[in-house]
Motif scaffolding. Structure first.
Motif, PDB file in Angstrom:
ATOM      1  N   THR A  86     122.088  74.322  -5.181  1.00 34.67           N
ATOM      2  CA  THR A  86     121.032  75.034  -5.910  1.00 34.67           C
ATOM      3  C   THR A  86     121.183  74.815  -7.406  1.00 34.67           C
ATOM      4  N   ASP A  87     120.068  74.998  -8.114  1.00 36.64           N
ATOM      5  CA  ASP A  87     120.054  74.802  -9.560  1.00 36.64           C
ATOM      6  C   ASP A  87     120.417  76.087 -10.286  1.00 36.64           C
ATOM      7  N   ILE A  88     120.341  76.039 -11.582  1.00 38.49           N
ATOM      8  CA  ILE A  88     120.696  77.150 -12.465  1.00 38.49           C
ATOM      9  C   ILE A  88     119.887  78.414 -12.141  1.00 38.49           C
ATOM     10  N   SER A 102     115.462  66.441  -7.537  1.00 37.50           N
ATOM     11  CA  SER A 102     116.582  66.773  -8.426  1.00 37.50           C
ATOM     12  C   SER A 102     116.235  67.349  -9.795  1.00 37.50           C
ATOM     13  N   GLU A 103     115.004  67.825 -10.004  1.00 39.25           N
ATOM     14  CA  GLU A 103     114.700  68.370 -11.322  1.00 39.25           C
ATOM     15  C   GLU A 103     115.389  69.725 -11.516  1.00 39.25           C
ATOM     16  N   PRO A 104     116.063  70.011 -12.635  1.00 34.39           N
ATOM     17  CA  PRO A 104     116.183  69.106 -13.779  1.00 34.39           C
ATOM     18  C   PRO A 104     117.458  68.240 -13.797  1.00 34.39           C
ATOM     19  N   GLY A 138     110.776  74.946  -1.300  1.00 27.25           N
ATOM     20  CA  GLY A 138     109.979  76.011  -1.900  1.00 27.25           C
ATOM     21  C   GLY A 138     109.087  75.560  -3.032  1.00 27.25           C
ATOM     22  N   TYR A 139     109.076  74.271  -3.326  1.00 26.27           N
ATOM     23  CA  TYR A 139     108.186  73.758  -4.369  1.00 26.27           C
ATOM     24  C   TYR A 139     107.922  72.287  -4.070  1.00 26.27           C
ATOM     25  N   ALA A 140     106.972  71.719  -4.795  1.00 25.00           N
ATOM     26  CA  ALA A 140     106.717  70.279  -4.693  1.00 25.00           C
ATOM     27  C   ALA A 140     107.344  69.621  -5.911  1.00 25.00           C
ATOM     28  N   LEU A 141     107.640  68.333  -5.813  1.00 21.59           N
ATOM     29  CA  LEU A 141     108.170  67.616  -6.980  1.00 21.59           C
ATOM     30  C   LEU A 141     107.513  66.248  -7.100  1.00 21.59           C
ATOM     31  N   GLU A 142     107.290  65.883  -8.353  1.00 21.32           N
ATOM     32  CA  GLU A 142     106.599  64.634  -8.670  1.00 21.32           C
ATOM     33  C   GLU A 142     107.536  63.431  -8.636  1.00 21.32           C
ATOM     34  N   THR A 143     108.467  63.363  -7.667  1.00 18.70           N
ATOM     35  CA  THR A 143     109.383  62.227  -7.547  1.00 18.70           C
ATOM     36  C   THR A 143     108.602  60.928  -7.814  1.00 18.70           C
ATOM     37  N   ALA A 145      97.011  67.175  -6.523  1.00 15.63           N
ATOM     38  CA  ALA A 145      96.502  66.664  -7.805  1.00 15.63           C
ATOM     39  C   ALA A 145      97.553  66.835  -8.899  1.00 15.63           C
ATOM     40  N   HIS A 146      98.216  67.986  -8.909  1.00 14.53           N
ATOM     41  CA  HIS A 146      99.241  68.306  -9.906  1.00 14.53           C
ATOM     42  C   HIS A 146     100.364  67.254  -9.898  1.00 14.53           C
ATOM     43  N   GLU A 147     100.901  66.979  -8.722  1.00 14.51           N
ATOM     44  CA  GLU A 147     102.028  66.037  -8.650  1.00 14.51           C
ATOM     45  C   GLU A 147     101.583  64.613  -8.991  1.00 14.51           C
ATOM     46  N   LEU A 148     100.363  64.269  -8.627  1.00 12.90           N
ATOM     47  CA  LEU A 148      99.862  62.942  -8.989  1.00 12.90           C
ATOM     48  C   LEU A 148      99.714  62.819 -10.509  1.00 12.90           C
ATOM     49  N   ALA A 149      99.138  63.838 -11.142  1.00 12.93           N
ATOM     50  CA  ALA A 149      98.952  63.783 -12.599  1.00 12.93           C
ATOM     51  C   ALA A 149     100.293  63.666 -13.332  1.00 12.93           C
ATOM     52  N   HIS A 150     101.347  64.242 -12.736  1.00 14.02           N
ATOM     53  CA  HIS A 150     102.690  64.123 -13.323  1.00 14.02           C
ATOM     54  C   HIS A 150     103.139  62.665 -13.451  1.00 14.02           C
ATOM     55  N   GLN A 151     102.591  61.768 -12.637  1.00 11.77           N
ATOM     56  CA  GLN A 151     103.056  60.377 -12.719  1.00 11.77           C
ATOM     57  C   GLN A 151     102.815  59.838 -14.125  1.00 11.77           C
ATOM     58  N   ASN A 179     105.099  68.557 -19.522  1.00 11.58           N
ATOM     59  CA  ASN A 179     104.953  68.139 -18.121  1.00 11.58           C
ATOM     60  C   ASN A 179     104.020  69.086 -17.373  1.00 11.58           C
ATOM     61  N   GLU A 180     104.429  70.352 -17.354  1.00 10.65           N
ATOM     62  CA  GLU A 180     103.761  71.306 -16.456  1.00 10.65           C
ATOM     63  C   GLU A 180     102.390  71.726 -16.966  1.00 10.65           C
ATOM     64  N   GLY A 181     102.248  71.799 -18.289  1.00 13.21           N
ATOM     65  CA  GLY A 181     100.942  72.131 -18.855  1.00 13.21           C
ATOM     66  C   GLY A 181      99.917  71.048 -18.537  1.00 13.21           C
ATOM     67  N   LEU A 213     112.475  77.281 -17.268  1.00 15.85           N
ATOM     68  CA  LEU A 213     111.792  75.973 -17.301  1.00 15.85           C
ATOM     69  C   LEU A 213     110.538  76.002 -16.444  1.00 15.85           C
ATOM     70  N   PHE A 214     110.582  76.769 -15.342  1.00 21.50           N
ATOM     71  CA  PHE A 214     109.467  76.751 -14.392  1.00 21.50           C
ATOM     72  C   PHE A 214     108.789  78.119 -14.292  1.00 21.50           C
ATOM     73  N   CYS A 215     108.881  78.905 -15.380  1.00 21.66           N
ATOM     74  CA  CYS A 215     108.166  80.178 -15.429  1.00 21.66           C
ATOM     75  C   CYS A 215     106.658  79.916 -15.380  1.00 21.66           C
ATOM     76  N   ILE A 267     104.860  78.487 -18.436  1.00 18.01           N
ATOM     77  CA  ILE A 267     105.019  77.065 -18.748  1.00 18.01           C
ATOM     78  C   ILE A 267     103.841  76.291 -18.152  1.00 18.01           C
ATOM     79  N   TYR A 268     103.451  76.685 -16.967  1.00 19.90           N
ATOM     80  CA  TYR A 268     102.336  76.022 -16.284  1.00 19.90           C
ATOM     81  C   TYR A 268     100.987  76.492 -16.850  1.00 19.90           C
ATOM     82  N   ASP A 269     100.777  77.818 -16.818  1.00 19.69           N
ATOM     83  CA  ASP A 269      99.430  78.339 -17.067  1.00 19.69           C
ATOM     84  C   ASP A 269      99.105  78.482 -18.553  1.00 19.69           C
TER      85      ASP A 269
HETATM   86  N1  ARG Z   1     108.086  69.927 -11.425  1.00 18.54           N
HETATM   87  C1  ARG Z   1     107.873  70.633 -10.208  1.00 18.54           C
HETATM   88  C2  ARG Z   1     106.394  70.904 -10.166  1.00 18.54           C
HETATM   89  O1  ARG Z   1     105.571  70.293 -10.351  1.00 18.54           O
HETATM   90  C3  ARG Z   1     108.591  71.914 -10.096  1.00 18.54           C
HETATM   91  C4  ARG Z   1     110.038  71.783  -9.942  1.00 18.54           C
HETATM   92  C5  ARG Z   1     110.710  73.082  -9.768  1.00 18.54           C
HETATM   93  N2  ARG Z   1     112.096  72.835  -9.741  1.00 18.54           N
HETATM   94  C6  ARG Z   1     112.992  73.750  -9.569  1.00 18.54           C
HETATM   95  N3  ARG Z   1     114.236  73.374  -9.608  1.00 18.54           N
HETATM   96  N4  ARG Z   1     112.666  74.979  -9.394  1.00 18.54           N
HETATM   97  O2  ARG Z   1     105.765  71.719 -10.159  1.00 18.54           O
END
Ligand code: ARG
Ligand code: ZN
Length: 471
Positions: free
Chosen positions: A151-153, A171-173, A303-308, A324-330, A347-349, A396-398, A401-403
């Motif tokens: 798990t992450d921080i 693996s983010e972050p 529990g989340y998607a990632l733009e690998t 759409a969100h993960e694609l735009a991250h590319q 990134n998230e905005g 980082l993922f509050c 950050i997104y909205d």
């Molecule tokens: N960047 C991912 C997304 O689009 C979220 C990653 C969340 N990562 C985490 N370790 N909680 O939305």
């Protein structure tokens, strides 16, 4: 874990104490050899990345044995040889790589065994003699690990996450160090190739394009090539029961999807509009930047998607907006990556705003309506207390950050007009694509493209922990 504790204890913008102060790198005055720094200098994750080296390429040769059978504990076995081509940026006696968990049995530099030590989450590698500045070396690291579910921080699953039928690797972050020795910071992008050997019947999915699949003695080796520079957190080597399909998207982009057949369609990801989305975002942000695209949809969940990179990861039930969100991250996050983790709102905005624009295009809520929904959040709600451009490592993922990130971009569009806004989006990708950029870079480019002084605008929207009063 050492890394988590160090970073968690740090206030945003403050440099926490590092491990082993006595061994901190000295500036290499008059070409004096140094110990490469144990971090890339990111205040949020001081031990992420490393000083004195710049990795050019990772060749990851992995052999993975998934758990025998459920139930828990889910433990797999990973054996790896990482061949890392790097260039020194200082005259070095020693340099570090990040590695958290796996045990190293041998390290070679240019084919010769060399001294190493694992100190907490750092792998220290001594040069045989000295390495000059600007020297290209090949480092081979032989290692193995019992894999679990790290798990992450913030307590979210990430890194090499063991599943019943394999592993989900996101693996983010800073989770890449759970599965390979790495310079784990976006400022050190590199190209990758993968040879992943798994029991026959399982599929190993990585970034880029599939080069080869071959079977011997009950094991199948999957060879992937990822020639586009990539931040380490975007690398994947997901293993499991997958159905691989390749189709051709707009502009001939291969779309390689890996879908877990255990998922009934209603529980899977809604990928049907991906080709249209590729066109939609290419029109706004410039040509799709990588060799391929596609999705991994696994039946387990982090529990989340990632733009690998080139291969977005979805757990169960990803809706069209997330796709759409993960694609735009590319473009926004992967091609242009954050210079520091404090810049995550870029990134998230952008990815969230991309969904707003897609929804409008699709006849759903307009971007203006999505914006108004955010602005309807009362000023005394904790949502507004996040400093978007410096949220701290635990935020980082509050949601803000997104909205609020997306709302900032919508407000900016109103402030500078559509022409300047989309010119800015294109120039942002064209200027910083393949590398990283910071909030300061974004502010400067926005001012340059619009010809406006945006100091107050950005101060109010991303540097203050209060709700903007005018928009
Ligand atoms: N960047 C991912 C997304 O689009 C979220 C990653 C969340 N990562 C985490 N370790 N909680 O939305
Ligand atoms: Zn995102």
């Amino acid at each position: 874990l050492g890394l988590a504790t160090t970073a968690a204890g740090a206030a945003p913008g403050e440099q926490p104490d590092r491990a082993q102060p006595a061994e901190r790198a000295q500036p290499s005055e008059q070409g004096r050899p140094v110990l490469g720094d144990d971090g890339a200098g990111d205040p949020y994750f001081p031990l992420a990345g490393n000083g004195g080296i710049d990795v050019d390429h990772y060749s990851l040769d992995l052999t993975y044995t998934p758990p025998e059978a459920a139930p828990a504990p889910l433990e797999g076995h990973l054996e790896g040889v990482a061949t890392i081509r790097l260039t020194t940026t200082e005259k070095l006696r020693r340099f570090n790589l990040d590695l958290r968990g796996p045990e190293v049995s041998q390290v070679r530099i240019d084919g010769k065994r060399t001294r190493f030590a694992q100190v907490e989450n750092e792998l220290q590698v001594w040069a045989r003699g000295l390495l000059h500045q600007g020297e290209e070396v090949e480092v081979e690291v032989f290692y193995e690990a019992t894999t679990t579910r790290p798990t992450d921080i913030e307590g979210a699953l990430y890194g090499w996450v063991t599943t019943r039928d394999g592993a989900m690797v996101v693996s983010e972050p800073d989770g890449s160090a759970t599965w390979f020795p790495v310079s784990d910071h976006p400022t050190d992008k590199a190209t990758y190739d993968f040879e992943i050997t798994v029991p026959d019947g399982l599929v190993a999915v990585a970034n880029g394009v599939l080069e080869d699949e071959s079977s011997e003695d009950g094991w199948t080796t999957w060879t992937w090539d990822a020639p586009d520079p990539m931040a380490a957190y975007l690398a994947t080597a997901t293993v499991g029961d997958f159905e691989l399909t390749t189709t051709t998207g707009p502009d001939g982009i291969p779309i390689i999807d890996a879908i877990d057949p255990a998922l009934p369609p209603a529980n899977s990801a809604d990928l049907t509009r991906t080709p249209e989305m590729l066109e939609f975002f290419a029109e706004r942000y410039g040509p799709y930047p990588f060799v391929s695209y596609g999705a991994i949809v696994d039946d387990d969940s982090v529990g989340y998607a990632l733009e690998t990179q080139t291969r977005s990861f979805f757990s169960v039930r990803a809706r069209e907006g997330t796709v759409a969100h993960e694609l735009a991250h590319q473009w926004m996050g992967n091609h242009v990556s954050p210079g520091r983790w404090a810049d995550i709102w870029l990134n998230e905005g952008w990815a969230s705003y991309s969904t707003w624009m897609w929804n409008e295009h699709d006849g759903d809520a307009t971007a203006q309506e999505s914006f108004e929904q955010v602005m309807a959040i009362p000023a005394d709600n904790g949502f507004w207390s996040v400093v978007v451009a410096d949220p701290g490592s635990l935020c980082l993922f509050c949601g803000a950050i997104y909205d609020r990130g997306a709302a900032t971009l919508h407000a900016l569009r109103g402030e500078i007009g559509d022409d300047a806004f989309f010119e800015l989006a294109q120039q942002w990708v064209a200027t910083y694509g393949g590398g990283t950029a910071t909030t300061a870079d974004f502010e400067a480019l926005a001012e340059e493209v619009s010809g406006q002084d945006l100091t107050t605008f950005f101060d109010v929207w991303v540097h203050q922990p209060v709700k903007p009063t005018e928009w």
